[in-house]
Motif scaffolding. Sequence first.
Motif, PDB file in Angstrom:
ATOM      1  N   GLN A 196     -19.910  60.915 -69.153  1.00 34.98           N
ATOM      2  CA  GLN A 196     -19.546  59.757 -69.969  1.00 34.98           C
ATOM      3  C   GLN A 196     -20.617  58.677 -69.867  1.00 34.98           C
ATOM      4  N   THR A 197     -21.211  58.534 -68.678  1.00 34.05           N
ATOM      5  CA  THR A 197     -22.276  57.554 -68.491  1.00 34.05           C
ATOM      6  C   THR A 197     -23.473  57.884 -69.382  1.00 34.05           C
ATOM      7  N   VAL A 198     -23.823  59.172 -69.462  1.00 32.01           N
ATOM      8  CA  VAL A 198     -24.934  59.601 -70.327  1.00 32.01           C
ATOM      9  C   VAL A 198     -24.613  59.286 -71.783  1.00 32.01           C
ATOM     10  N   TRP A 199     -23.369  59.551 -72.194  1.00 25.03           N
ATOM     11  CA  TRP A 199     -22.958  59.271 -73.574  1.00 25.03           C
ATOM     12  C   TRP A 199     -23.041  57.771 -73.862  1.00 25.03           C
ATOM     13  N   ARG A 223     -27.660  51.180 -80.164  1.00 24.45           N
ATOM     14  CA  ARG A 223     -27.274  49.797 -80.519  1.00 24.45           C
ATOM     15  C   ARG A 223     -28.382  48.822 -80.151  1.00 24.45           C
ATOM     16  N   SER A 224     -29.027  49.037 -79.014  1.00 24.20           N
ATOM     17  CA  SER A 224     -30.116  48.149 -78.588  1.00 24.20           C
ATOM     18  C   SER A 224     -31.257  48.184 -79.609  1.00 24.20           C
ATOM     19  N   LYS A 225     -31.570  49.366 -80.107  1.00 27.20           N
ATOM     20  CA  LYS A 225     -32.632  49.466 -81.115  1.00 27.20           C
ATOM     21  C   LYS A 225     -32.276  48.661 -82.362  1.00 27.20           C
ATOM     22  N   ASN A 226     -31.018  48.738 -82.779  1.00 27.12           N
ATOM     23  CA  ASN A 226     -30.596  47.975 -83.956  1.00 27.12           C
ATOM     24  C   ASN A 226     -30.725  46.467 -83.704  1.00 27.12           C
ATOM     25  N   LEU A 227     -30.312  46.032 -82.520  1.00 26.08           N
ATOM     26  CA  LEU A 227     -30.412  44.608 -82.185  1.00 26.08           C
ATOM     27  C   LEU A 227     -31.869  44.160 -82.125  1.00 26.08           C
ATOM     28  N   LEU A 228     -32.723  44.982 -81.551  1.00 31.92           N
ATOM     29  CA  LEU A 228     -34.132  44.625 -81.422  1.00 31.92           C
ATOM     30  C   LEU A 228     -34.830  44.604 -82.787  1.00 31.92           C
ATOM     31  N   ARG A 229     -34.514  45.557 -83.641  1.00 31.91           N
ATOM     32  CA  ARG A 229     -35.116  45.568 -84.983  1.00 31.91           C
ATOM     33  C   ARG A 229     -34.701  44.320 -85.759  1.00 31.91           C
ATOM     34  N   ARG A 230     -33.445  43.905 -85.558  1.00 40.56           N
ATOM     35  CA  ARG A 230     -32.947  42.736 -86.285  1.00 40.56           C
ATOM     36  C   ARG A 230     -33.582  41.442 -85.763  1.00 40.56           C
ATOM     37  N   PHE A 231     -33.706  41.319 -84.441  1.00 36.96           N
ATOM     38  CA  PHE A 231     -34.203  40.079 -83.836  1.00 36.96           C
ATOM     39  C   PHE A 231     -35.722  39.993 -83.854  1.00 36.96           C
ATOM     40  N   LYS A 232     -36.401  41.162 -83.779  1.00 37.25           N
ATOM     41  CA  LYS A 232     -37.862  41.235 -83.791  1.00 37.25           C
ATOM     42  C   LYS A 232     -38.507  40.403 -82.664  1.00 37.25           C
ATOM     43  N   VAL A 254     -26.763  56.799 -74.311  1.00 27.63           N
ATOM     44  CA  VAL A 254     -27.323  57.183 -75.615  1.00 27.63           C
ATOM     45  C   VAL A 254     -26.862  56.215 -76.699  1.00 27.63           C
ATOM     46  N   ARG A 255     -25.576  55.897 -76.698  1.00 23.80           N
ATOM     47  CA  ARG A 255     -25.055  54.974 -77.703  1.00 23.80           C
ATOM     48  C   ARG A 255     -25.610  53.562 -77.500  1.00 23.80           C
TER      49      ARG A 255
END
Length: 367
Positions: A72-75, A83-92, A78-79
Amino acid sequence: MKIVLTGGGTGGHIYPALAIGRYCQQQEPNTELLYIGSDTGLERDIVPKAGVAFEAIRVSGFRRKVSLSNLQTVWHFVRAVSRSKNLLRRFKPDVVIGTGGYVCGPVMYAAAQLNIPTMIHEQNVLPGLTNRFLSRYADVAAVSFPGGEKYFTKSPKVVYTGNPRASEVIHANPVAARERLGIKNDVPIVVFVGGSRGARALTELMIAMAPLWQVEETFQVVYVTGAPYYETTVTKIQKHIDKLKGKLIVVPYVDQFPDLLAASSLVVCRSGASSIAELTAFGIPSIQVPSPNVTNNHQEANARRLVEAGAAEMVLERDLHAINLSMRIRKLMGVSPELLKMRESAKAIGKPDSAQVIYELIREMKK
């Protein structure tokens, strides 16, 4: 400049991250901050109260034993990376800075995959598992203690920066602390503190030592119990507080605690990284009582580094003895060159310019 901060689980990870962000804003007022933390950690409450934008992700730590929960920790990891990538792309952001705790893992890993400059900051002598893992992905590893570089051999750049908490407290006002507590300016102060929430072992020590203090002491004793232990402590030692006629002050917490540290001659405390950064920034001698209930027993390693430098003495929790410790404190607070040597040593290893050093590294990474 835009900076993402991440770190959580304990105040020892959160407050250094916030200190870095605040210093950058002082130097460049247009700096934008985003803090990415756990949805269950202390940062969820602390960060918004500090006026910093906050986004939460779900993470969990690996169990050291083989366990189905690790799947569950691995899952979750991954998720959380997604989500972090989405936040980083948005904030730049221009830079992403991690200060430890499980939440750093997916955020810093996502930043590395997106080729965003990254820095990890390690507060303790012995680094945590997350920072060790991330060191191979981070552009810079910043360490709080001299010699900490040896733990980050896989990092492309390792720099001794100190702990940025030292930079935040250095402008404390010791006179204000004395005024709030009603302590005269010429009276030395010995402080006992177990942290913001207190510590059971140190509370029991304070209670056991209360009958040993005398009105004739040449110094003032201040107990900072932490709110959970305040009522119990006062109830058990009220008659001694009354007998000492103001020589012993007991409080649940102290607003602007750095002011009290700056006014102190000696502090008995736990060995958290932020506490050590604050003590050495002021050059305050201490008697360290490391918590045995922390990962990798890292507080003992922190305390030993101070002892090796001549800046402190250490008493393990299992060896605490009220009579012996009270006698030792009286000796240190008497006409003794030992306290002066400890003060000089503590000052020598302090790093009050820590935030400035980290800020300069951030500027280099940004280019």
